[in-house]
Each structure stands twice: as structure tokens, then as C-alpha cells.
Design a protein around this motif. Structure first.
Motif: not given
Length: 104
Positions: A77-104
């Protein structure tokens, strides 16, 4: 009879504005290291409703990536997208784990 074209133009314009706003989302994202992997380092993600194969623009902390939907989820509940590890790494969110994003 000039009112009809103006009214029609107004309806079309407001319909287009609604459609573009309806596709944008903002909420929590996480990443997963299991399941369907992308081909050759492709950035992939899981989304509940977007069609398989569609490309989403995901933004976080000044970075934006494009990832392809190849799975369903997230199921927390509350999560809108799950990213693969390569996508999370490219976005720079690996150390945070869960982050607030915008999706289009």
C-alpha cells in the motif's frame, strides 16, 4: 453560430488537459532484485495498471530515467512503482530503498 466552434474548442482543450494530468502520478517507489529481468541491462519496472511494454518516465532528486513496464506490482500500500536494480541504481535511490518519485 460562432458559439459552437468556441464551445467545441473549449471542450477539446479541457479534455486534453485532463488526459495529460491523469497519466502523471506521484508517490513512493521501491526496487526489487528478483523476478523478470530486463534484456542486456534494460531499465525495467513493475506497475499495477500501465500496459506491459509501455515506457514510464520516473523522476527522483533531479534525475529522470525511462523504464519499461514488464511486471505487475507493487503490492504494498502506498507504493506506485517497483524498479529493477539497474533502474534504481540509475535513479540514485539504492541507499534509500524507498523514495518519493513522480511517474509519467
Amino acid at each position: 453560430m460562432r458559439a459552437q466552434p468556441t464551445l467545441l474548442l473549449g471542450l477539446v482543450t479541457s479534455s486534453l488537459a485532463f488526459m495529460s494530468v491523469a497519466k502523471a502520478e506521484s508517490g513512493l517507489a521501491s526496487y526489487y532484485g528478483y523476478g523478470k529481468a530486463g534484456r542486456g541491462g534494460e531499465l525495467t519496472c513493475a506497475h499495477r495498471t500501465r500496459p506491459f511494454g509501455s515506457v514510464l518516465k520516473v523522476s527522483y532528486s533531479g534525475r529522470t530515467i525511462q523504464c519499461r513496464v514488464n511486471d505487475r506490482g507493487p503490492f504494498i500500500r502506498g507504493r506506485i512503482v517497483d524498479l529493477s536494480v539497474p533502474a534504481a541504481r540509475a535513479l540514485g535511490m539504492m541507499s534509500a530503498g524507498v523514495v518519493r518519485v513522480s511517474v509519467e
